[in-house]
Write an enzyme that holds these catalytic residues in place. Structure first.
Site, PDB file in Angstrom:
ATOM      1  N   ASP A   1       9.064   9.744  -1.822  1.00  0.00           N
ATOM      2  CA  ASP A   1       8.391   8.647  -1.512  1.00  0.00           C
ATOM      3  C   ASP A   1       8.760   7.555  -2.437  1.00  0.00           C
ATOM      4  OD1 ASP A   1       6.448   7.214  -0.163  1.00  0.00           O
ATOM      5  OD2 ASP A   1       4.794   8.491  -0.513  1.00  0.00           O
TER       6      ASP A   1
ATOM      7  N   GLU B   1      10.520   1.619  -3.864  1.00  0.00           N
ATOM      8  CA  GLU B   1      10.843   0.194  -3.369  1.00  0.00           C
ATOM      9  C   GLU B   1      10.512  -0.836  -4.578  1.00  0.00           C
ATOM     10  OE1 GLU B   1       9.132   2.599  -0.053  1.00  0.00           O
ATOM     11  OE2 GLU B   1       8.494   1.953  -1.900  1.00  0.00           O
TER      12      GLU B   1
ATOM     13  N   ASP C   1       3.698   3.498   6.134  1.00  0.00           N
ATOM     14  CA  ASP C   1       2.301   3.475   6.094  1.00  0.00           C
ATOM     15  C   ASP C   1       1.623   2.558   7.225  1.00  0.00           C
ATOM     16  OD1 ASP C   1       2.299   4.865   3.810  1.00  0.00           O
ATOM     17  OD2 ASP C   1       1.765   3.452   2.464  1.00  0.00           O
TER      18      ASP C   1
END
Length: 766
Positions: free
Chosen positions: A436, A439, A504
């Site tokens: 995860d 970014e 998400d």
């Protein structure tokens, strides 16, 4: 970046200088191309060669059907990495054929050519098939240039460039009706014409113009693609600054891109995969259902056991169980240790769950960050494993995790340490890693261990080295074709480290449609395997949305139930509705269907890896590029070559979809519809428009099959859908190895000797 104020004016505070003509053409150093010297004014006399900028444009043959175009202003500017890892599978040889006539100079790289006009004082570079002069796209007058902001008032100011930004840009022509697609996982309109797109990884959810996965590659409906060869921020104005052009700009002195000829989208993607890497293989078990704890929900060992027991009781097989963030102790992410208060014996629990058949594999969440309260933070900081500020401090902030540091993967020792932490998880029984985040990588006031890299280029490139490290750690432990990630961030080349999911999204039909558009765009960017949070991540889905999303999610290449602050086991969504239309029954039906589809899906997966194709979501235009309607379709997709899927977004089950030319067969009813045309249907929760393409041999597991991994040639059903002479399908085993081919020859299916048990062939006709 917009440099102009409309068509006639330069934007305020900007100075632009264009390549006005091709003054001289010479061979490139490599001998594979031509170098153009392009002054920024037309040279009519000797004096015109003084006191002006020139741009050097190198046009070179890369491989058959691919030509690179590199534009440079000041060649003495230091080139800092990192750079994309090109041709990782080896670079095929190509002959650069250069010819000059009175009409111009042409460079040919196999099937693709670039012709520079020979007319005096003209700037015109046409890219066209070698066997045709009809251009795919062109660099015309005032289409290549440099820009300064703020605009210098005198050239003398540029003796000190520290207060100026310098850009290089190119503008390729957009043809009438041409559409542009791809550029990573983008959730807005499928056709990018009219949009401004910034390729800069961001944690922005699925309902914005930001993207977790910015891929510097786009596909044109005119039979070509463009790969922009830089991991730094790229700004594109796609028919927006100039309606008839695609403008690409970067800050700096250089810009290089590759034009990739098809003419089919399949061939463009195949060549792109040679350039940046073919998608990695995934094991057959990864296609089964993944179940997650969800994110901020309350869970411990008993919760996990209860979830899996509940799924077993409802005959919903779970292939992979995923422990999300709170397998770790709060504030200690990521210390790679299970929270002993919640999971006192993780190795024992995982062993028991696998032995009992509740689950086959286990995945855990991780990220490349270390919170200050993590017991390993001090060790990592002391040993130089974390990104630093220029003054020597460890880079820290309180975004996401308190006092968070970022693992510096340019440090080989940090990489070895991080891999050793993963090894401890593998010793516990963990089989897969959810990589995860990655970014929000800072680019100002930071110093990487590798001092040769440019922090601005590292921002996007970090996704590559992060996922590569974890993927290769899994390969080292479990084997080359057994590694599986569940990654959120990506850049060009990350398709080599599957798989990714869509980030998400909210629990709404609009977000389901956003996710679908994102998956389509990513598939057109070279990624073979993709998943989505079934039911949506944010919020609690109403039962009808959950069930519609289940149908969509189980027809993606990979399928995971995951939420934020609410569980995704079906009985918590609808108060354990026991009816045939309840969430449990719906999930059971679609999970079982996917198990039956595995002989087809896993065979298709091997073809996708070989040719750089998306298994799903595969845009309709990949299969039917000659049908202009398919370039507009963003609410349906192909699952491999032969299955068309149209998810339902309405509570009442109504859905509209398009069928290309031919006789298409409803998978569930056997009913036949003839395309091309639009159709309306209404579906309960156990079906959706799932249509089989004509001329298909579809191999299915036996009726009632619930396993993901089994012998894909034993007791199977082969359905022949209007299969004519030459129709074929490849048979593979559960490791992806080819074991036979079925083909229609002289009106009969040959190759049946590869089938075993009670396998049989059924002809599906009107």
């Amino acid at each position: 970046m917009r440099f102009r104020d409309g068509q006639w004016l330069v934007a305020e505070g900007v100075r632009i200088e264009y390549a006005e003509e091709v003054y001289r053409i010479t061979p490139t150093v490599s001998g594979k191309g031509i170098s153009l010297l392009c002054p920024t004014r037309k040279i009519m006399a000797r004096g015109d060669t003084l006191n002006l900028a020139t741009l050097s444009i190198d046009i070179e043959a890369a491989i058959d059907g691919v030509i690179s175009v590199g534009t440079t202003h000041w060649q003495g500017a230091v080139h800092r990495g990192p750079d994309f890892d090109l041709f990782p599978g080896g670079r095929p040889e190509v002959n650069a054929d250069i010819t000059t006539t009175e009409n111009g100079t042409t460079l040919s790289a196999g099937s693709l050519s670039a012709t520079v006009s020979g007319k005096p004082h003209e700037f015109d570079i046409s890219f066209h098939p070698t066997d045709s002069k009809k251009p795919l796209t062109t660099l015309l007058n005032r289409s290549v240039g440099l820009a300064y902001t703020p605009a210098p008032s005198t050239p003398m100011q540029l003796a000190d460039t520290r207060n100026f930004k310098h850009y290089i840009f190119t503008q390729t022509t957009l043809g009438v009706g041409e559409s542009v697609h791809g550029l990573g996982e983008r959730f807005g309109p499928f056709n990018k014409v009219g949009q401004k797109v910034d390729l800069w990884n961001a944690d922005g959810g699925t309902s914005s113009d930001q993207a977790y996965k910015n891929i510097s590659f786009w596909m044109s409906s005119r039979g070509y693609g463009v790969f922009i060869d830089t991991p730094e921020r790229v700004e594109l104005e796609i028919g927006s600054e100039r309606c008839c052009r695609v403008q690409t700009s970067v800050e700096g002195q250089r810009l290089r891109w590759y034009i990739i000829y098809g003419p089919s989208p399949r061939e463009v993607l195949r060549r792109y995969s040679i350039l940046t890497g073919a998608p990695g293989s995934v094991p057959s078990w990864s296609f089964g259902l993944w179940l997650s704890t969800s994110f901020t929900t309350s869970y411990d060992e008993k919760t996990v056991n209860r979830f899996l027991a509940g799924m077993q009781a409802r005959d919903i097989p779970v292939e992979v169980f995923h422990f999300d963030c709170f397998w770790l102790k709060a504030f200690q992410w990521c210390d790679f240790e299970f929270d002993q208060d919640m999971f006192p014996d993780p190795k024992g629990q995982i062993t028991r769950l696998k032995a009992d058949g509740a689950v086959k594999k286990v995945c855990v969440w991780t990220n490349p960050y270390l919170g200050q309260a993590s017991p390993v933070f001090a060790e990592a900081a002391a040993k130089g494993y974390l990104l630093k500020r220029k003054n020597g401090d460890v880079f820290q902030w309180d975004m996401w995790q308190t006092g968070m540091g970022i693992v510096d993967f340019t440090n080989p020792d940090a990489c070895a340490w991080y891999a050793s932490c993963l090894e401890r998880l593998f010793d516990t029984g963990v089989d897969s890693i959810k990589t995860d985040f990655g970014e929000r990588i800072p680019f100002e006031d930071v110093q990487w261990f590798d001092t040769s890299v440019d922090p601005k280029r590292m921002h996007n490139y970090y996704a590559f080295i992060y996922n590569k490290l974890v993927y290769e750690a899994l390969q080292k432990r479990y084997g080359a074709n057994e590694a599986v990630l569940f990654a959120r961030t990506a850049t060009a080349g990350t398709q080599r480290f599957p798989l990714t999911w869509g980030g998400d999204c909210e629990s709404t039909p609009e977000a389901m449609a956003e996710s679908l558009r994102g998956g389509l765009s990513l598939g057109l960017s070279g990624f073979a395997f993709w998943s989505v949070d079934i039911g949506g991540f944010e919020g609690s889905p109403p039962p009808w949305i959950y069930k519609r999303w289940v149908a969509f999610g189980l027809l993606c290449s990979h399928s995971r139930l995951h939420g934020s602050n609410s569980y995704r086991v079906p009985w918590t969504v609808d108060d354990d509705d026991q009816s045939d239309e309840g969430c449990s029954a719906t999930l059971r039906k679609w999970t079982h269907l996917k198990a039956r589809l595995m002989p087809y899906l896993f065979s298709q997966a091997q073809d996708c890896v070989r040719n750089g194709l998306p298994l799903s979501l595969r845009a309709m235009c990949i299969e039917f590029p000659e049908d202009p309607t398919t370039w507009t379709l963003d609410r349906q997709f192909m699952l491999g070559d032969s299955l068309l899927v149209a998810p339902v977004f309405e509570e009442d089950g109504t859905v509209q979809f398009y069928l290309p030319k031919g006789k298409w067969t409803n998978f569930f009813t056997g009913g036949v519809k003839s395309g091309p045309g639009w159709f309306d249907e209404t579906h309960a929760f156990g079906t959706l428009p799932l249509y089989v393409r004509p001329n298909t041999l579809l191999v299915l597991g036996k009726e009632g099959e619930t396993r993901t991994v089994y012998d894909y040639t034993t007791d199977v059903e082969v359905r022949s859908y209007f299969a004519s002479e030459g129709a074929s399908t490849v048979l593979v085993d559960s490791e992806g190895k080819k074991v036979g081919t079925l083909e229609v020859t002289d009106g009969h299916v040959v190759g049946k000797e590869a089938l075993k048990g009670s396998s049989h062939i059924t002809a599906v006709t009107e």
